[in-house]
Design an enzyme around this catalytic site. Structure first.
Site, mmCIF file in Angstrom:
data_model
loop_
_atom_site.group_PDB
_atom_site.id
_atom_site.type_symbol
_atom_site.label_atom_id
_atom_site.label_comp_id
_atom_site.label_asym_id
_atom_site.label_seq_id
_atom_site.Cartn_x
_atom_site.Cartn_y
_atom_site.Cartn_z
ATOM 1 N N GLY A 78 -1.749 18.358 20.585
ATOM 2 C CA GLY A 78 -1.670 18.353 22.046
ATOM 3 C C GLY A 78 -0.229 18.303 22.536
ATOM 4 O O GLY A 78 0.640 17.716 21.891
ATOM 5 N N ARG A 142 -3.983 23.438 16.658
ATOM 6 C CA ARG A 142 -4.555 22.306 15.923
ATOM 7 C C ARG A 142 -5.044 22.679 14.521
ATOM 8 O O ARG A 142 -5.871 21.978 13.947
ATOM 9 C CB ARG A 142 -5.720 21.713 16.723
ATOM 10 C CG ARG A 142 -5.299 21.019 18.021
ATOM 11 C CD ARG A 142 -6.383 20.093 18.530
ATOM 12 N NE ARG A 142 -6.072 19.496 19.816
ATOM 13 C CZ ARG A 142 -5.290 18.427 19.965
ATOM 14 N NH1 ARG A 142 -4.766 17.841 18.916
ATOM 15 N NH2 ARG A 142 -5.057 17.947 21.166
ATOM 16 N N ASP A 173 -2.421 12.749 12.725
ATOM 17 C CA ASP A 173 -3.064 13.681 11.797
ATOM 18 C C ASP A 173 -2.065 14.720 11.281
ATOM 19 O O ASP A 173 -2.049 15.040 10.093
ATOM 20 C CB ASP A 173 -4.244 14.389 12.484
ATOM 21 C CG ASP A 173 -5.426 13.441 12.707
ATOM 22 O OD1 ASP A 173 -5.612 12.521 11.892
ATOM 23 O OD2 ASP A 173 -6.152 13.607 13.716
ATOM 24 N N LYS A 199 5.034 12.606 17.669
ATOM 25 C CA LYS A 199 4.667 13.128 18.987
ATOM 26 C C LYS A 199 3.266 12.684 19.374
ATOM 27 O O LYS A 199 2.396 12.680 18.514
ATOM 28 C CB LYS A 199 4.704 14.656 18.925
ATOM 29 C CG LYS A 199 4.136 15.367 20.108
ATOM 30 C CD LYS A 199 2.975 16.329 19.775
ATOM 31 C CE LYS A 199 1.703 15.650 19.365
ATOM 32 N NZ LYS A 199 0.508 16.502 19.329
ATOM 33 N N THR A 200 3.014 12.287 20.549
ATOM 34 C CA THR A 200 1.695 12.213 21.174
ATOM 35 C C THR A 200 1.774 11.355 22.434
ATOM 36 O O THR A 200 2.366 10.270 22.416
ATOM 37 C CB THR A 200 0.563 11.660 20.270
ATOM 38 O OG1 THR A 200 -0.630 11.608 21.055
ATOM 39 C CG2 THR A 200 0.808 10.293 19.677
ATOM 40 N N ASP A 202 -0.607 9.866 23.524
ATOM 41 C CA ASP A 202 -1.576 8.776 23.351
ATOM 42 C C ASP A 202 -0.924 7.441 22.994
ATOM 43 O O ASP A 202 -1.532 6.390 23.151
ATOM 44 C CB ASP A 202 -2.591 9.128 22.255
ATOM 45 C CG ASP A 202 -3.353 10.399 22.573
ATOM 46 O OD1 ASP A 202 -3.327 10.826 23.746
ATOM 47 O OD2 ASP A 202 -3.958 10.974 21.662
#
Ligand code: FBP
Length: 549
Positions: A78, A142, A173, A199-200, A202
């Protein structure tokens, strides 16, 4: 390409680097490391990259001349604000090491490596993307890099382009896959290094070594701006309850950070729901209780923040999802050949009775999401589950049966929002612009140091950027064994909200006040120019976590 006034001004921003990266560096090695859990199993799976030391970079008073480096880069998963700056930092870093260094970007995620789709990233391209949001410079995807034939296909193109190092910018992941790839390329003696970047949006890729993933800061600031605007609107008209679902996958870091920034009436934290074993009905009771009590004070309005992964933490649904994952994972080939109707029948025929009952209690659309949709890493696609609507409908039903609520003149008019995509490609805040540029520049230093299987790490982030500490962490150090798709797999341990951590404790100490009194904060939009206390502040999560150190 036509540019806005802000885009033009932003292009001229020079991201700040830690002082140690502002010239040639020397490597300071720490002690050998161990994985965070399951040490024997991880050591066995990663014989060539396990146990490596942590690395810190310091200024080098006696530099040696660098050699040209050919590097590949991949954006994975993402979008997160600042990805472009990682690439810009990497580009500037390898050019600083040697002006003949070259950077190749693989297109649309890890799939670009396997399918040999790439572009060379030259200075004119890089300059177009400095300090911008988005991943559009090379696109993202992804595709899960996990099979030997993918690694071998990748190797072909890396060799063809003379690339000796690959940087994978991704979440837990993708960095797990980076570690597997690093191990494979090391075992085969290919001479190709693999470096990861955290990175994220979240915020769940963090641990004792990685203080935060990039993008979290900007995304939560964007959501908090909009939540603040909604709160001001709802405090003006005083007639709506806003149910706001926030991205973040399983972890509630985004919801918690936005709550700390905006002080909503209610914020649900999935990790607390799990710890207290709360059922869906108890969550609904909690929300309905606050709606009723505010109504008794004449306040028929409010805000509720809901983390998107909530359903996975409600014990009865957690059990259901676990059994579903086992069932689908163990019957991969069979399931792949089924149409939706056959699959539904197969699932209902094979789940245990309690789980079938739990599934059947849910609205059809939610049940469908749980049963059928998984991303390539086997995750339930929680962003597609309309938990905000599910909760408000159940709260409405509860209030309809509440005589006191009616007698007090209570009204309940819910509105629904989902914030996720709005924040993922925003122009990075100064914090993310600096952090990302430093992560990329630091990745170049790791490549120059000749290491593989490391994640680019920049620490001491609550301090001004010049005081940040650059270095590298062996990815195996963050790994443990988890059950995925009916198999035990080595993965980077996901960081969930810690209920004993300072950010949650702060929230828990204030939430009753926020529920009954109206204590909204309106953070306003991200500022890029102006006083440092307005423009350069890191997230509240980072600041409170720092207090725990
Ligand atoms: P990553 O874990 O790849 O960083 O993804 C972040 C995220 O925005 C999650 O918050 C969200 O659940 C998911 O991506 C949505 O996925 P998609 O972009 O495929 O719709």
């Amino acid at each position: 390409m036509k540019k806005s006034a802000l885009q033009k001004a932003r292009a001229a921003y020079q991201p700040k680097l830690p002082i140690a990266l502002q010239g040639p560096v020397k490597v300071v090695e720490g002690r050998p490391t161990e994985s965070v859990a399951d040490q024997a199993a991880i050591r066995q799976l990663f014989p060539n990259t396990y146990g490596l030391p942590e690395i810190r970079f310091e200024k080098n008073p006696n530099p040696v001349a660098g050699k040209p480096l050919n590097v590949g880069v991949i954006l994975s998963g993402g979008q997160a604000p600042g990805g472009h700056n990682v690439i810009c930092g990497l580009f500037d870093g390898i050019k600083k090491i040697h002006r003949d260094s070259r950077l190749f970007g693989f297109l649309m995620g890890p799939g670009g490596l396997v399918d040999h789709k790439y572009i060379e990233l030259t200075a004119p391209i890089i300059n177009e993307y400095r300090n911008t949001g988005g991943f559009d410079i090379i696109g993202s995807g992804r595709t899960k890099l996990e099979k030997v034939d993918q690694f071998e296909k990748g190797l072909e193109i890396l060799r063809e382009l003379g690339i000796t190092a690959l940087v994978i910018i991704g979440g837990d992941d993708s960095n797990t896959n980076a570690a597997i790839l690093a191990e494979y390329y090391k075992e085969k003696n290919t001479g190709i290094q693999v470096i990861g970047c955290p990175k994220t949006i979240d915020g769940d890729l963090k641990n004792a070594q990685i203080e935060t993933s990039f993008g979290f800061d900007t995304a939560t600031k964007v959501y908090s701006e909009v939540i603040g605007n909604i709160q001001r609107d709802c405090n003006s008209a005083k007639k709506y309850w806003h149910f706001i679902k926030l991205m973040g996958r399983s972890a509630s870091h985004i919801a918690l950070e936005c709550a700390l920034q905006t002080q909503p009436n209610i914020c649900i934290i999935s990790e607390e729901v799990e710890q207290n074993g709360m059922s869906l009905d108890q969550i609904v009771d909690y929300i309905a209780g606050i709606v009723a009590s505010r109504a008794a004070d004449g306040n028929n309005f409010g805000t509720v923040l809901i983390p998107e992964g909530l359903i996975e933490f409600i014990p009865e649904y957690k059990k259901l999802i676990r059994e579903l994952n086992e069932l689908l994972g163990a019957n991969k080939d069979k399931v792949a050949a089924m149409n939706e109707e056959e699959l539904t029948a197969f699932i209902l025929g094979n789940l245990d009775a309690a789980n079938v009952a739990a599934l059947q209690k849910l609205p059809e659309s939610v049940a469908r999401q749980l049963m059928l949709d998984r991303d390539p890493h086997g995750n339930v696609q929680v962003s597609l589950i309309e938990t905000e609507k599910l909760l408000s409908e159940l709260v409405a039903a509860k209030l309809a049966a509440n005589a006191d609520f009616k007698a007090a003149g209570g009204k309940f008019s819910p509105l629904h929002h989902f914030f996720g995509y709005e924040g993922r490609c925003a122009d990075p805040s100064n914090f993310d612009a600096d952090y990302c540029y430093s992560l990329g520049y630091n990745a170049a230093a790791l490549i120059n140091a000749g290491v593989t299987g490391y994640m680019s790490a920049v620490r001491n982030l609550v301090k001004p950027a010049v005081q940040w500490i650059p270095g590298g962490i062996p990815i195996t150090m963050m790994m443990n064994i988890e059950r995925r798709n009916a198999e035990d797999k080595p993965v980077i341990q996901k960081a969930l909200v810690r209920l004993d951590g300072a950010p949650f404790r702060k929230f828990a100490s204030l939430r009753d006040d926020w529920a009954h009194n109206t204590c909204y904060i309106y953070p306003g939009p991200i500022q890029y120019f102006g006083p440092s206390e307005v423009c350069d502040q890191p997230s509240m999560t980072l600041k409170y976590e720092h207090l725990d150190k």
